[in-house]
Structure formats: structure tokens, C-alpha cells
Design a protein around this motif. Sequence first.
Motif, PDB file in Angstrom:
ATOM      1  N   PHE A   1       0.801  -1.220   0.000  1.00 21.97           N
ATOM      2  CA  PHE A   1       0.000   0.000   0.000  1.00 21.97           C
ATOM      3  C   PHE A   1       0.838   1.276   0.000  1.00 21.97           C
ATOM      4  O   PHE A   1       0.285   2.371   0.040  1.00 21.97           O
ATOM      5  CB  PHE A   1      -0.922   0.010   1.228  1.00 21.97           C
ATOM      6  CG  PHE A   1      -1.770  -1.227   1.328  1.00 21.97           C
ATOM      7  CD1 PHE A   1      -2.911  -1.366   0.570  1.00 21.97           C
ATOM      8  CD2 PHE A   1      -1.404  -2.265   2.170  1.00 21.97           C
ATOM      9  CE1 PHE A   1      -3.691  -2.512   0.657  1.00 21.97           C
ATOM     10  CE2 PHE A   1      -2.170  -3.413   2.264  1.00 21.97           C
ATOM     11  CZ  PHE A   1      -3.319  -3.540   1.507  1.00 21.97           C
ATOM     12  N   GLY A   2       2.171   1.139  -0.008  1.00 26.41           N
ATOM     13  CA  GLY A   2       2.978   2.350   0.057  1.00 26.41           C
ATOM     14  C   GLY A   2       4.419   2.131  -0.333  1.00 26.41           C
ATOM     15  O   GLY A   2       4.932   1.012  -0.322  1.00 26.41           O
ATOM     16  N   LYS A   3       5.070   3.230  -0.653  1.00 25.66           N
ATOM     17  CA  LYS A   3       6.460   3.219  -1.100  1.00 25.66           C
ATOM     18  C   LYS A   3       7.419   3.161   0.091  1.00 25.66           C
ATOM     19  O   LYS A   3       7.019   3.166   1.248  1.00 25.66           O
ATOM     20  CB  LYS A   3       6.733   4.456  -1.947  1.00 25.66           C
ATOM     21  CG  LYS A   3       5.929   4.513  -3.242  1.00 25.66           C
ATOM     22  CD  LYS A   3       6.250   5.770  -4.038  1.00 25.66           C
ATOM     23  CE  LYS A   3       5.441   5.827  -5.333  1.00 25.66           C
ATOM     24  NZ  LYS A   3       5.728   7.044  -6.123  1.00 25.66           N
ATOM     25  N   ALA A   4       8.712   3.162  -0.245  1.00 23.15           N
ATOM     26  CA  ALA A   4       9.755   3.061   0.775  1.00 23.15           C
ATOM     27  C   ALA A   4       9.690   4.231   1.750  1.00 23.15           C
ATOM     28  O   ALA A   4       9.402   5.373   1.368  1.00 23.15           O
ATOM     29  CB  ALA A   4      11.118   3.019   0.103  1.00 23.15           C
ATOM     30  N   THR A   5       9.960   3.922   3.007  1.00 20.92           N
ATOM     31  CA  THR A   5      10.047   4.959   4.040  1.00 20.92           C
ATOM     32  C   THR A   5      11.446   5.047   4.635  1.00 20.92           C
ATOM     33  O   THR A   5      11.720   5.963   5.410  1.00 20.92           O
ATOM     34  CB  THR A   5       9.049   4.668   5.173  1.00 20.92           C
ATOM     35  OG1 THR A   5       9.340   3.378   5.737  1.00 20.92           O
ATOM     36  CG2 THR A   5       7.614   4.695   4.668  1.00 20.92           C
ATOM     37  N   MET A   6      12.290   4.090   4.313  1.00 16.65           N
ATOM     38  CA  MET A   6      13.639   4.050   4.878  1.00 16.65           C
ATOM     39  C   MET A   6      14.660   4.268   3.770  1.00 16.65           C
ATOM     40  O   MET A   6      14.550   3.675   2.695  1.00 16.65           O
ATOM     41  CB  MET A   6      13.888   2.709   5.571  1.00 16.65           C
ATOM     42  CG  MET A   6      12.891   2.412   6.678  1.00 16.65           C
ATOM     43  SD  MET A   6      13.040   0.718   7.285  1.00 16.65           S
ATOM     44  CE  MET A   6      11.504   0.562   8.208  1.00 16.65           C
ATOM     45  N   HIS A   7      15.640   5.088   4.041  1.00 21.80           N
ATOM     46  CA  HIS A   7      16.643   5.434   3.040  1.00 21.80           C
ATOM     47  C   HIS A   7      18.019   5.098   3.602  1.00 21.80           C
ATOM     48  O   HIS A   7      18.430   5.628   4.640  1.00 21.80           O
ATOM     49  CB  HIS A   7      16.515   6.910   2.680  1.00 21.80           C
ATOM     50  CG  HIS A   7      15.121   7.271   2.250  1.00 21.80           C
ATOM     51  ND1 HIS A   7      14.621   6.923   1.019  1.00 21.80           N
ATOM     52  CD2 HIS A   7      14.118   7.909   2.907  1.00 21.80           C
ATOM     53  CE1 HIS A   7      13.365   7.348   0.922  1.00 21.80           C
ATOM     54  NE2 HIS A   7      13.041   7.941   2.055  1.00 21.80           N
ATOM     55  N   PHE A   8      18.705   4.182   2.922  1.00 18.01           N
ATOM     56  CA  PHE A   8      19.935   3.621   3.444  1.00 18.01           C
ATOM     57  C   PHE A   8      21.161   4.351   2.895  1.00 18.01           C
ATOM     58  O   PHE A   8      21.280   4.549   1.680  1.00 18.01           O
ATOM     59  CB  PHE A   8      20.033   2.138   3.069  1.00 18.01           C
ATOM     60  CG  PHE A   8      18.903   1.292   3.587  1.00 18.01           C
ATOM     61  CD1 PHE A   8      18.507   1.375   4.908  1.00 18.01           C
ATOM     62  CD2 PHE A   8      18.258   0.398   2.751  1.00 18.01           C
ATOM     63  CE1 PHE A   8      17.483   0.587   5.401  1.00 18.01           C
ATOM     64  CE2 PHE A   8      17.228  -0.400   3.224  1.00 18.01           C
ATOM     65  CZ  PHE A   8      16.832  -0.307   4.556  1.00 18.01           C
ATOM     66  N   PRO A   9      22.109   4.710   3.749  1.00 23.21           N
ATOM     67  CA  PRO A   9      23.311   5.406   3.283  1.00 23.21           C
ATOM     68  C   PRO A   9      24.247   4.508   2.485  1.00 23.21           C
ATOM     69  O   PRO A   9      25.207   5.002   1.898  1.00 23.21           O
ATOM     70  CB  PRO A   9      23.973   5.883   4.585  1.00 23.21           C
ATOM     71  CG  PRO A   9      23.455   4.968   5.650  1.00 23.21           C
ATOM     72  CD  PRO A   9      22.063   4.611   5.229  1.00 23.21           C
ATOM     73  N   TRP A  10      23.969   3.205   2.449  1.00 25.88           N
ATOM     74  CA  TRP A  10      24.822   2.304   1.671  1.00 25.88           C
ATOM     75  C   TRP A  10      24.297   2.098   0.241  1.00 25.88           C
ATOM     76  O   TRP A  10      24.885   1.362  -0.535  1.00 25.88           O
ATOM     77  CB  TRP A  10      24.975   0.946   2.359  1.00 25.88           C
ATOM     78  CG  TRP A  10      23.703   0.319   2.850  1.00 25.88           C
ATOM     79  CD1 TRP A  10      22.847  -0.465   2.154  1.00 25.88           C
ATOM     80  CD2 TRP A  10      23.165   0.432   4.172  1.00 25.88           C
ATOM     81  NE1 TRP A  10      21.803  -0.857   2.942  1.00 25.88           N
ATOM     82  CE2 TRP A  10      21.970  -0.328   4.202  1.00 25.88           C
ATOM     83  CE3 TRP A  10      23.581   1.081   5.341  1.00 25.88           C
ATOM     84  CZ2 TRP A  10      21.182  -0.440   5.348  1.00 25.88           C
ATOM     85  CZ3 TRP A  10      22.797   0.978   6.475  1.00 25.88           C
ATOM     86  CH2 TRP A  10      21.609   0.231   6.478  1.00 25.88           C
ATOM     87  N   ASN A  11      23.208   2.742  -0.127  1.00 21.86           N
ATOM     88  CA  ASN A  11      22.714   2.643  -1.498  1.00 21.86           C
ATOM     89  C   ASN A  11      23.658   3.345  -2.467  1.00 21.86           C
ATOM     90  O   ASN A  11      24.325   4.323  -2.111  1.00 21.86           O
ATOM     91  CB  ASN A  11      21.311   3.249  -1.616  1.00 21.86           C
ATOM     92  CG  ASN A  11      20.244   2.352  -0.999  1.00 21.86           C
ATOM     93  OD1 ASN A  11      20.487   1.170  -0.751  1.00 21.86           O
ATOM     94  ND2 ASN A  11      19.074   2.908  -0.755  1.00 21.86           N
ATOM     95  N   ASP A  12      23.699   2.855  -3.696  1.00 17.39           N
ATOM     96  CA  ASP A  12      24.564   3.446  -4.717  1.00 17.39           C
ATOM     97  C   ASP A  12      23.989   3.092  -6.084  1.00 17.39           C
ATOM     98  O   ASP A  12      23.355   2.036  -6.245  1.00 17.39           O
ATOM     99  CB  ASP A  12      26.000   2.899  -4.582  1.00 17.39           C
ATOM    100  CG  ASP A  12      27.009   3.702  -5.388  1.00 17.39           C
ATOM    101  OD1 ASP A  12      27.677   4.578  -4.790  1.00 17.39           O
ATOM    102  OD2 ASP A  12      27.117   3.456  -6.600  1.00 17.39           O
ATOM    103  N   SER A  13      24.207   3.948  -7.054  1.00 16.40           N
ATOM    104  CA  SER A  13      23.680   3.706  -8.397  1.00 16.40           C
ATOM    105  C   SER A  13      24.351   2.523  -9.082  1.00 16.40           C
ATOM    106  O   SER A  13      23.776   1.901  -9.972  1.00 16.40           O
ATOM    107  CB  SER A  13      23.838   4.961  -9.268  1.00 16.40           C
ATOM    108  OG  SER A  13      25.207   5.349  -9.340  1.00 16.40           O
ATOM    109  N   ASP A  14      25.564   2.200  -8.685  1.00 17.38           N
ATOM    110  CA  ASP A  14      26.272   1.038  -9.213  1.00 17.38           C
ATOM    111  C   ASP A  14      25.940  -0.169  -8.325  1.00 17.38           C
ATOM    112  O   ASP A  14      26.287  -0.186  -7.139  1.00 17.38           O
ATOM    113  CB  ASP A  14      27.781   1.291  -9.199  1.00 17.38           C
ATOM    114  CG  ASP A  14      28.586   0.137  -9.802  1.00 17.38           C
ATOM    115  OD1 ASP A  14      28.203  -1.031  -9.608  1.00 17.38           O
ATOM    116  OD2 ASP A  14      29.597   0.412 -10.466  1.00 17.38           O
TER     117      ASP A  14
END
Length: 444
Positions: free
Chosen positions: A67-80
Motif C-alpha cells: 500500500f505504500g512506497k519506501a520509508t527508509m533510506h539507506f546510506p549504503w545505497n549506490d547507483s552502481d
Amino acid sequence: MSDIFIGNQEFFKGIGKISYEGPASDNPLAFKFYDPKKIVAGKSMEDHLRFSIAYWHSFCADGTDPFGKATMHFPWNDSDPMVAAKKKAEAAFEFFTKIGAPFYAFHDIDASPEGETAAEYEANYIEVAAYLKKLQDQTGVKLLWNTSNLFSHPRYMNGAASNPDFPVVGRAALQVKTSLDVNVSLGGLGYTFWGGREGYMTLWNTDTKREQDHLGTFFRMARDYGRKIGFTGTFYIEPKPMEPSKHQYDYDAATAIAFIKDQGLENDFKCNIENNHATLAGHSFAHDLQVCVDHGMLGSVDANQGDAQNGWDTDEFPTNVYETTEAMLIILKNGGLHSGGLNFDAKRRRNSTDLEDLFISHIGGMDAFALGLETAARIIDDGKIETFKADRYKSFNSGDGKAFEDGKISLEKLAEIGKKADPKDISGKQEMLNNLVNQYLFNR
């Protein structure tokens, strides 16, 4: 301030190693009941509980739901994707070290990008595994078990090893073979199969006998390959009754054990029991644990809890000390978890969005099992409940009752005994025992 991080950056800034401060502490980032080196029933809490962190919920689950999109944003995310995978690994091992967990568990595509082709999948996985090995060596954290995600990709919509289309079975085999290769390279203690799509929606298009036989054949092939390459650990089947499939072949502990024995896998396979899966099957956590112990089939545990008002797998962190007490009582009487562990297959609530909430939730789960361990040890030491239970069956300890239990009398003889019997109403004292458990829990 924190002084522990892995790799080139610190992801959980301002959080140091979590320590035991006792029940009077107001610090949310401290253990109140889990004291790793405290001796309980002859072993340290750390050795009894064998805590493991689930890679998928802790470092992949971002709060997205139907019912909903992400609410948590991780500092380890990367475009690669490969950079992101290695940064995620660094964050994970920083967390393992700070929380003091000796083990972890992961699905293949939690740790490594799946890629566009089978060749990419293999190459990515092997490369990430080498990095995980480096981090294991650096920190001393060990792999409790790994598994293959054979349920998320559209190819698995009709199952993996039980799929009616043979090429899908082959693709599943590639994932399992690679995961076993990785497991051996990382020194894994176990390997888990969770058959989220190994089941069916309708019998109109399903040959259940053929599908389950294919599943057994697949497991025997995986066992044989694992042993050939040096995997000496235990294979686990993790029961669940439904969701995503309507009818899953590994419905509950009893069903999984029957399948294991029917397919001749009992020397290599045991069960990985999850609390929330047991309750979805209409059982209690303790029920499925006890069924496994009764058959010598308790391997490992996914430590979480469900919500009685929700009919799905909510994967909440365990805080119910009644459940953890009953679980640890069964585990202690089993002689412990052996090469298994308590793996936190649990996720933060969607609105627990601070990175520190990842620590707070695990602290609560670890404290709940520490309380359960201590209470279970007191119950065993006191002996009242076990004595009461044994006394209920005293009529089978001698005479004709013992002969019946030993299989040494016929039905005719038993019927003759029944003609003369004058059974009495004997109370099970359930409320008294419930009250006694409260005394163990709260008379500290």
C-alpha cells in the motif's frame, strides 16, 4: 561516540558497541537483560542463544508494502549495483560488530546483484562472496546459513524445484549450486530451503504428487552436491503454510518432517522453525519447536513474532517473554541449538525510520530471549513443572501400563483391562501451571 566501523566509512554514526547496562538503565541503546558472558545453566548467554542477523530485513527491507512506497533510506545505497552490494556488506558487518551478534544469514540476491543473465548472477555472487569472506575474517562474525531466493523473480511464479516447466527447475539449480559453493567458501554452518512458491493455487492445473517428488529429487541432488564439495553442515527446510502460495508443501513442522522422512533426507535435513510461520499454520511457536524436538529434527530458529490481529507474516521483533520462555525451555531440554542459532528474521515497523531503530529493535529481541533463557533455566532447576508433567503419566511406569508402552500386550488384553477399569477424573491443573510460570517470570 562510536569507534567501530568496517571499510572506508561509518554508516551508523554516533553508535558504539552495544553493552549490557542492566534493567535499571534508561539507555535505549543498551542491553537490559542480555549479558553475553553471564553463565546460565552452565554456559554463557552468548553460547546458548547464538544470535544471528538476517541480512534481508535489516539491510534490504526499506518499508515498502503493498500500500505504500519506501520509508527508509539507506546510506549504503549506490547507483552502481556492485558498489552498493559492497557498501551494504560493510554496513552489515559494522552492525554485527556493534550489536555483538556472532552470526548472520542471507539470501543470494540480498547480498549480490542478480544481474541480467545467469553468467552475471554467478560472477557477481562469487565476487561479493570474496568480499564477505574478507569481512568475516576481519570481524570474526560467521555465516549461520545462506539460502537462494527462489520466489521473487517472475520465473518462479509457479514454483522453483516443483515448477511444471523443467527449464525453471534448471535455473533454480544454478542458484542453489552457486549458493552452496559460496557457503563452503564462507564456512557456513547450514543451508536453508524456504519454499515460498513450492505449492499450488488450484488442483485444476496441479499434479501434487509429481511436484513433491520433483522437490525431493531436487533436495537429494543439492545434498549430494553439497557433500561432494565439502559442505558438512545441516540442510534446513523452513515450514510455512501459505503466503505467497495458497497451499505450500512445507505447511508446518509435522508436514515438513513427514516429507523429509518420505524422501529419505532425514540424515541430512532438519527444520528451521519460524514463530510467525507456526502461528499462521494455526499452531504456537512452542508447538512446532516441540514437534521437531520429538522427532530429532530441530535444526535452527527464525526468531520473530506475528500479530494476532493480522492474518499474514508480519515478521515483528520478538518481545513476548512468555513465548521466548517456552521456546528456550524446549531448546534447553533439546541440549541447545547445536550448529543452529536464533536468527532475527524480523524487520522494523514501516514507521521506525531512524537508523538507530535497527539497533533498538534487535536489542529488544535479544533481551526478550535472554529473559526467556533465564526463566527457562529457573523452571528446569526448580523442577516443579517437569515433576508434575511426569506424574501425570505415572500409570505407564509399571505393570500393565508399562507393558502397553513397551508394546508387549495385545488389543484383546488391553480390552480385558478396560472391562475392569474405573477411571477417575484427574485435573490437568492448567491454571495452576500458568500461575506458576508467572511466578518464575516476575518473582525475580
